[in-house]
Each structure stands twice: as structure tokens, then as C-alpha cells.
Motif scaffolding. Structure first.
Motif, PDB file in Angstrom:
ATOM      1  N   TYR A 208       0.610  -1.372  -0.539  1.00 21.50           N
ATOM      2  CA  TYR A 208       0.188   0.166   0.324  1.00 21.50           C
ATOM      3  C   TYR A 208       0.900   0.857  -0.074  1.00 21.50           C
ATOM      4  CZ  TYR A 208      -3.947  -3.152   1.359  1.00 21.50           C
ATOM      5  OH  TYR A 208      -4.737  -3.802   1.338  1.00 21.50           O
ATOM      6  N   GLN A 209       1.949   1.248   0.780  1.00 23.85           N
ATOM      7  CA  GLN A 209       2.735   2.610   0.777  1.00 23.85           C
ATOM      8  C   GLN A 209       3.711   2.581  -0.866  1.00 23.85           C
ATOM      9  OE1 GLN A 209       4.369   3.397   3.587  1.00 23.85           O
ATOM     10  NE2 GLN A 209       4.945   5.138   2.688  1.00 23.85           N
ATOM     11  N   GLU A 210       3.483   1.296  -1.714  1.00 16.97           N
ATOM     12  CA  GLU A 210       4.462   1.636  -2.838  1.00 16.97           C
ATOM     13  C   GLU A 210       3.039   2.553  -3.852  1.00 16.97           C
ATOM     14  OE1 GLU A 210       7.431  -2.471  -2.608  1.00 16.97           O
ATOM     15  OE2 GLU A 210       5.379  -2.545  -3.918  1.00 16.97           O
ATOM     16  N   ASP A 211       1.390   1.947  -3.783  1.00 21.14           N
ATOM     17  CA  ASP A 211       1.166   2.553  -4.737  1.00 21.14           C
ATOM     18  C   ASP A 211      -0.710   2.780  -3.731  1.00 21.14           C
ATOM     19  OD1 ASP A 211      -1.067   3.049  -6.018  1.00 21.14           O
ATOM     20  OD2 ASP A 211      -0.939   1.638  -7.603  1.00 21.14           O
ATOM     21  N   PRO A 212      -0.361   3.652  -3.571  1.00 17.88           N
ATOM     22  CA  PRO A 212      -2.004   3.849  -2.322  1.00 17.88           C
ATOM     23  C   PRO A 212      -3.117   3.081  -3.023  1.00 17.88           C
ATOM     24  CG  PRO A 212      -0.261   5.138  -1.461  1.00 17.88           C
ATOM     25  CD  PRO A 212      -0.134   4.756  -2.835  1.00 17.88           C
ATOM     26  N   VAL A 213      -3.440   3.697  -4.285  1.00 12.92           N
ATOM     27  CA  VAL A 213      -4.522   2.875  -5.213  1.00 12.92           C
ATOM     28  C   VAL A 213      -5.009   1.806  -4.727  1.00 12.92           C
ATOM     29  CG1 VAL A 213      -5.424   2.693  -7.160  1.00 12.92           C
ATOM     30  CG2 VAL A 213      -4.167   4.930  -6.526  1.00 12.92           C
ATOM     31  N   ARG A 214      -4.158   1.026  -4.582  1.00 10.38           N
ATOM     32  CA  ARG A 214      -4.218  -0.430  -3.905  1.00 10.38           C
ATOM     33  C   ARG A 214      -5.326  -1.180  -2.950  1.00 10.38           C
ATOM     34  NH1 ARG A 214       2.056  -2.438  -4.701  1.00 10.38           N
ATOM     35  NH2 ARG A 214       1.896  -2.491  -7.062  1.00 10.38           N
ATOM     36  N   MET A 215      -5.310   0.247  -1.954  1.00 12.27           N
ATOM     37  CA  MET A 215      -6.008   0.565  -1.214  1.00 12.27           C
ATOM     38  C   MET A 215      -7.793   0.361  -2.106  1.00 12.27           C
ATOM     39  SD  MET A 215      -4.778   2.274   2.498  1.00 12.27           S
ATOM     40  CE  MET A 215      -4.222   3.763   1.611  1.00 12.27           C
ATOM     41  N   LEU A 216      -8.141   0.981  -3.056  1.00  6.97           N
ATOM     42  CA  LEU A 216      -9.030   1.169  -3.638  1.00  6.97           C
ATOM     43  C   LEU A 216      -9.518   0.022  -4.678  1.00  6.97           C
ATOM     44  CD1 LEU A 216      -8.738   4.616  -4.710  1.00  6.97           C
ATOM     45  CD2 LEU A 216     -10.010   4.264  -2.540  1.00  6.97           C
ATOM     46  N   ARG A 217      -8.543  -0.555  -5.089  1.00  6.33           N
ATOM     47  CA  ARG A 217      -8.993  -2.189  -5.973  1.00  6.33           C
ATOM     48  C   ARG A 217      -8.911  -3.040  -4.903  1.00  6.33           C
ATOM     49  NH1 ARG A 217      -6.266  -2.318 -10.758  1.00  6.33           N
ATOM     50  NH2 ARG A 217      -5.730  -4.942 -10.343  1.00  6.33           N
ATOM     51  N   ALA A 218      -8.651  -3.012  -3.619  1.00  7.89           N
ATOM     52  CA  ALA A 218      -9.385  -4.173  -2.851  1.00  7.89           C
ATOM     53  C   ALA A 218     -10.232  -3.855  -2.760  1.00  7.89           C
ATOM     54  CB  ALA A 218      -8.598  -4.233  -1.466  1.00  7.89           C
ATOM     55  N   ILE A 219     -11.179  -2.902  -2.269  1.00 11.22           N
ATOM     56  CA  ILE A 219     -12.235  -2.481  -2.152  1.00 11.22           C
ATOM     57  C   ILE A 219     -13.313  -2.908  -3.100  1.00 11.22           C
ATOM     58  CG2 ILE A 219     -14.186  -1.255  -1.192  1.00 11.22           C
ATOM     59  CD1 ILE A 219     -12.441  -2.020   1.103  1.00 11.22           C
ATOM     60  N   ARG A 220     -12.775  -2.292  -4.548  1.00 14.28           N
ATOM     61  CA  ARG A 220     -13.708  -2.588  -5.942  1.00 14.28           C
ATOM     62  C   ARG A 220     -13.628  -4.307  -6.059  1.00 14.28           C
ATOM     63  NH1 ARG A 220     -11.531  -2.389 -11.134  1.00 14.28           N
ATOM     64  NH2 ARG A 220      -9.952  -1.571 -10.798  1.00 14.28           N
ATOM     65  N   PHE A 221     -12.515  -4.553  -5.662  1.00 18.54           N
ATOM     66  CA  PHE A 221     -12.687  -6.466  -5.790  1.00 18.54           C
ATOM     67  C   PHE A 221     -14.250  -6.922  -5.173  1.00 18.54           C
ATOM     68  CE2 PHE A 221      -8.323  -6.425  -8.154  1.00 18.54           C
ATOM     69  CZ  PHE A 221      -8.620  -6.075  -9.299  1.00 18.54           C
ATOM     70  N   ALA A 222     -13.772  -6.494  -3.511  1.00 18.92           N
ATOM     71  CA  ALA A 222     -14.411  -6.556  -2.581  1.00 18.92           C
ATOM     72  C   ALA A 222     -16.601  -6.756  -3.085  1.00 18.92           C
ATOM     73  CB  ALA A 222     -14.564  -6.122  -1.300  1.00 18.92           C
ATOM     74  N   GLY A 223     -16.266  -5.057  -3.647  1.00 16.04           N
ATOM     75  CA  GLY A 223     -17.776  -5.064  -4.368  1.00 16.04           C
ATOM     76  C   GLY A 223     -18.128  -5.372  -5.460  1.00 16.04           C
ATOM     77  N   LYS A 224     -17.191  -6.006  -6.315  1.00 18.53           N
ATOM     78  CA  LYS A 224     -17.792  -6.669  -7.575  1.00 18.53           C
ATOM     79  C   LYS A 224     -18.018  -7.906  -7.543  1.00 18.53           C
ATOM     80  CE  LYS A 224     -15.463  -7.476 -11.560  1.00 18.53           C
ATOM     81  NZ  LYS A 224     -14.292  -7.697 -13.156  1.00 18.53           N
ATOM     82  N   LEU A 225     -16.916  -8.868  -6.439  1.00 18.28           N
ATOM     83  CA  LEU A 225     -16.936 -10.118  -6.657  1.00 18.28           C
ATOM     84  C   LEU A 225     -18.020 -10.007  -5.740  1.00 18.28           C
ATOM     85  CD1 LEU A 225     -12.944 -10.632  -7.994  1.00 18.28           C
ATOM     86  CD2 LEU A 225     -15.102 -10.390  -8.745  1.00 18.28           C
ATOM     87  N   GLY A 226     -18.016  -9.594  -4.663  1.00 16.15           N
ATOM     88  CA  GLY A 226     -18.423 -10.453  -2.964  1.00 16.15           C
ATOM     89  C   GLY A 226     -17.456 -11.626  -2.954  1.00 16.15           C
ATOM     90  N   PHE A 227     -16.590 -11.036  -2.733  1.00 14.95           N
ATOM     91  CA  PHE A 227     -15.576 -11.626  -1.743  1.00 14.95           C
ATOM     92  C   PHE A 227     -14.949 -10.910  -0.244  1.00 14.95           C
ATOM     93  CE2 PHE A 227     -13.427 -14.043  -5.528  1.00 14.95           C
ATOM     94  CZ  PHE A 227     -13.709 -14.454  -6.226  1.00 14.95           C
TER      95      PHE A 227
END
Length: 484
Positions: A208-227
């Protein structure tokens, strides 16, 4: 599809005597998985074969492989290769080099774009307390980080194993080899898909330090996939959310469209707020939601949720949505609050609206940039909310011809569905749009009558006497003359 995946995972893990001593990559032969060329973009397959013919390794990677295994029709087909961007560009005349932060090649086939990237290795960070950035190089390529540790450039090339290790989540480190039609799992992505789990590759804090947008991607996949987010993947997010302040607003604008404009907006909105990320995307909106402010004609949270539901329903039914409409929904409660404040200061309604829109947009672009081609129609949609109630005379016909009428009308319906009382305004405009000319005039006549009833009988203006120029004859004289 997930039922078949369980069988696939069991076959894969049975290749090794001890699951605890799992060795990667796990290679799944064509006979043991269902992904075939028929599930792939023909243009992506052309790119793979042409790179192979030129002597390079080439794989499909990430979302297209992941989505097929989950049971979602793949849409984006990304290719990864050991050819450099310049070499790829030489092979394909229908391509262009893009990007500074990550050099990529876009190979275009009409409207379809196949994105081709080069295998990358993790860029080693140099300790340098005296300078704002540190730079390293490998194989003639470069990387750089900000003072906050965020990767600014990452063009350090490597091999496929290194490429897998630097990807964000395990289910995105799945590679499809067109040479033998096998799937290569480098980080346990198959098992995580089976468990419906999102797990970051490596140390979560560092990634997340390298690229904070990865936090947003984690949330996006959780919302999209229901994981579910794996515990170590989720743990640092609230603490590190502030790093989004250091991401360029233009990049966050695009991320918001992916987060909330992909058909799972409601679930994603809830997760963004739960993990403390929404405030860094929409600070005014989050502050308003936290304050509990509402009034008779608007409930901010209910309105935003209804707007997201409208967007989700459209996307899931195969319809398109405009980015400016989504942003207009998310910012409307803040505009309504500022509008109320300016009116309380004695400003007329229309200038107060324009001032409120200016303030809200000026504040928002500091977080997520909004191009002018989107901010202008947003203003028009908001303006329509104050024009649509004024249906008297010829105004209704003029409003119906307005280029932003349909968007303004849809926005009006969202307001009504979220609880705003507008005295049947949505039904009136629905009838007016689809009525005959006689029906439309009758609707306007009824509105005019209701308006007159509310205002009472109109006072007649006194007739203005025509000024005498000294040569004209008085009315009484003319009357007497005519009698003679």
C-alpha cells in the motif's frame, strides 16, 4: 463455475505431496480447466500469436483469467511479455507507446484496445534521507519513489516469476499460455478464488505504501466479486488511507468511475466508508454525511444510495451511464447545503445555486480532478432542478428541447425516490413527454390554473393615459364632434 474451480484446485494441489510445502507455479493443463480461445478476444489471441512468432513469450494475465474462473464474462484482455515496449511497438504498426509511470503499449483493433506490458521486477528502494525521490535502475530501465515511498516510475523489467510477485492480489497473478493453453498460478490465486478471498501479494503495508490506490482496488474487488478481504490485507487500510492525499487527483477521478460506476456502486460505497477511504475521495460529502445534516427536501445518504442504485440498475441491464451524472449525484447534497447557506445570507436563488456549485466543485477538484467536459453538464443538471418546476406558458416546451433535459429529469426522479416531496413533478413531466400536443397543452393549462388559484385573482394594471402633445383633441371633444 466455482464448483468446477474446486475440482481444478484439488487436481492442482494433488500434484504435490504436501500442501504445506506447495511449490509454485502450479500449472493447470488444458484438460483440467474450462478457459479456451472461444472465451477470449480474437484480437488478444492475435497479439499473443504474433509475439510468439517474433520469438517472445506472451501470456494473458489478470482479470480475464480471474473473471472466467469466477464465472464472469471477461471484458479486458491484458497481455504481458518479455518484449520491451519499444520492441512491441515495432512489431505492431497499429500500436502506440503510452505512459511515463508505467510504459505500456496499446494495440488497437477498431474500438478494442489490447494493452501489452513488459514483465516487471520489484524496484528496490534506496534509502535517501536528503532527497525527495530515490532512483534505481535495472537492465537499462528506471524506477523512482516519492518521499512518502510511493512509486512514481516503475520501468524495471524482469521475468515472469518477478512479474507475478509484484502484482497486487493473488488472483491477478494467473497467466494463460496460448502455446499449450495452460494456466499458471504463481501466488495461490486459485485457492483464494475458491475461498472467495482477496489477498494481497507480499507485505500489505509495504504494497500500500508503494501504491495507495491498491487499497481502492481491494475495495473495488470486494464490491464487484462479493469476496472478503483477508485479515492481513484489510488490517492496515484505515491507518494508511491518508496516503491517498498524495495520489494525483486525475488518477483518482478515474478510480472513482471504476469504483462506483461499474454496477456494484452501493456495496462499494458502503465499504469505502467502512474503511475510511471515502473521505479522501469526497471530503465534503463525507463531512456532510457524518454531520447528520438533512432537511425536508433532501436526505443526503438516502439520495446518494438511490443515485447509486439507479446507476447499478442501468449498468446491470446493459445500459450506459455518463461519468458527469455519477459525480452530480455524489456532490448534490453538498450543493444543496451551500445553496441553503447562500440564500440565508440574502442571495437570490439562482445566483446562490451558481455560487454553491462553484464552491463545491472548487473543493472537489483538490481530491479528484473533474474535467470541464464533465463539470459543465453537472452544473446544467443541478440548474434543471430549479427550472423543471417552472412549467408555465411556453417554458415546458423549451425545457423539453434542452440538451440536458433527460439527465435533469432522471435526476429529478432520483430525488423523488429518495424521499424528496415535489408534488408529483416527476409524474407531470413523464406525462408531458409522452403526451400528444393537445394533452401537453391541457397539462400546462392545469398548471396555470393551479398557479392562479394559489396566487389569487390577478390585479388589473391601471391603464396608462396617453400624454397630450398639445395638438391632439381631447376624447370628450372628439365625442362631441362625432355626435354632431
Amino acid at each position: 463455475m466455482l464448483t468446477g474451480l474446486k475440482s481444478l484446485v484439488r487436481k492442482a494441489t494433488s500434484l504435490f505431496a504436501s500442501p504445506q510445502a506447495q511449490t509454485y507455479p502450479i500449472i493447470i493443463p488444458r484438460s483440467d480447466h474450462s478457459l479456451s480461445r472461444q472465451n477470449l478476444s480474437p484480437n488478444a489471441v492475435k497479439v499473443l500469436y504474433r509475439l510468439n512468432k517474433a520469438g517472445y513469450d506472451a501470456y494473458l494475465v489478470g482479470g480475464c483469467v480471474r473473471d472466467h474462473l469466477i464465472g464472469i464474462d471477461p471484458k479486458d484482455f491484458d497481455v504481458v511479455t518479455n518484449a520491451t515496449p519499444e520492441e512491441v511497438h515495432t512489431i505492431f504498426s497499429n500500436s502506440r507507446l503510452i505512459g511515463r509511470r508505467f510504459k505500456l503499449v496499446h494495440v488497437t483493433f477498431g474500438r478494442e484496445i489490447i494493452e501489452v506490458s513488459t514483465f516487471r521486477a520489484s524496484a528496490a528502494q534506496e534509502d535517501n534521507d536528503d532527497e525527495n525521490t530515490s532512483t534505481t535502475s535495472l537492465k537499462g530501465k528506471d524506477s523512482a519513489r516519492s518521499a512518502h515511498g510511493i512509486v512514481l516510475r516503475d520501468n524495471v523489467y524482469g521475468n515472469i516469476e518477478e512479474d507475478a510477485e509484484r502484482r497486487d492480489f493473488t488472483f491477478n497473478a494467473l497467466y494463460y499460455n496460448v502455446k499449450d493453453f495452460s494456466i499458471h498460478d504463481y501466488c495461490g490465486g486459485l485457492k483464494d478464488i475458491e475461498n472467495k478471498q482477496i489477498r494481497i501479494i507480499g507485505d500489505a503495508r509495504q504494497r500500500y505504501q508503494e501504491d495507495p490506490v491498491r487499497m481502492l482496488r481491494a475495495i473495488r474487488f470486494a464490491g464487484k466479486l462479493g469476496f472478503e478481504l483477508e485479515a492481513k490485507t484489510a488490517a492496515p487500510i484505515k491507518e494508511m488511507a491518508h496516503l491517498l492525499d498524495h495520489i494525483p487527483p486525475a488518477r483518482l477521478f478515474e478510480e472513482v468511475l471504476k469504483l462506483l460506476g461499474s454496477g456494484n456502486g452501493i456495496e462499494t460505497f458502503v465499504l469505502l466508508r467502512q474503511y475510511g477511504l471515502f473521505r479522501y475521495l469526497f471530503p465534503d460529502a463525507e463531512a456532510l454525511l457524518q454531520s447528520g445534516w438533512k432537511r425536508d427536501d433532501i436526505n443526503p445518504e438516502a439520495f446518494i444510495l438511490q443515485g447509486l442504485k439507479n446507476t447499478d440498475d442501468r449498468i446491470q441491464s446493459g445500459k450506459t451511464t455518463a461519468p458527469y451524472f455519477l459525480y452530480a449525484v455524489l456532490l448534490w447534497p453538498s450543493v444543496a447545503l451551500r445553496h441553503e447557506e447562500f440564500q440565508a445570507q440574502g442571495m437570490p436563488a439562482t445566483p446562490a445555486l451558481h455560487q454553491a456549485a462553484n464552491m463545491v466543485l472548487d473543493n472537489q477538484v483538490a481530491s479528484t480532478a473533474i474535467p470541464r467536459r464533465f463539470s459543465t453538464p453537472m452544473r446544467e443538471i443541478w440548474d434543471m432542478q430549479f427550472r423543471l418546476p417552472k412549467r408555465y406558458g411556453k417554458r415546458a416546451f423549451l425545457l423539453l428541447e434542452h440538451p440536458r433535459f433527460r439527465a435533469g429529469f432522471d435526476f429529478l426522479l432520483i430525488r423523488e425516490l429518495s424521499g424528496t416531496k415535489l408534488d408529483g413533478l416527476g409524474d407531470w413531466w413523464e406525462a408531458f413527454q409522452h403526451g400528444s400536443e393537445n394533452q401537453q397543452r391541457e397539462l400546462i393549462k392545469n398548471i396555470d390554473a393551479r398557479s392562479n388559484d394559489k396566487e389569487g385573482p390577478k390585479k388589473r394594471r391601471p391603464r396608462r393615459r396617453r400624454k397630450s402633445n398639445g395638438n391632439s383633441t381631447s376624447a370628450s371633444t372628439l365625442s362631441e364632434t362625432s355626435d354632431e
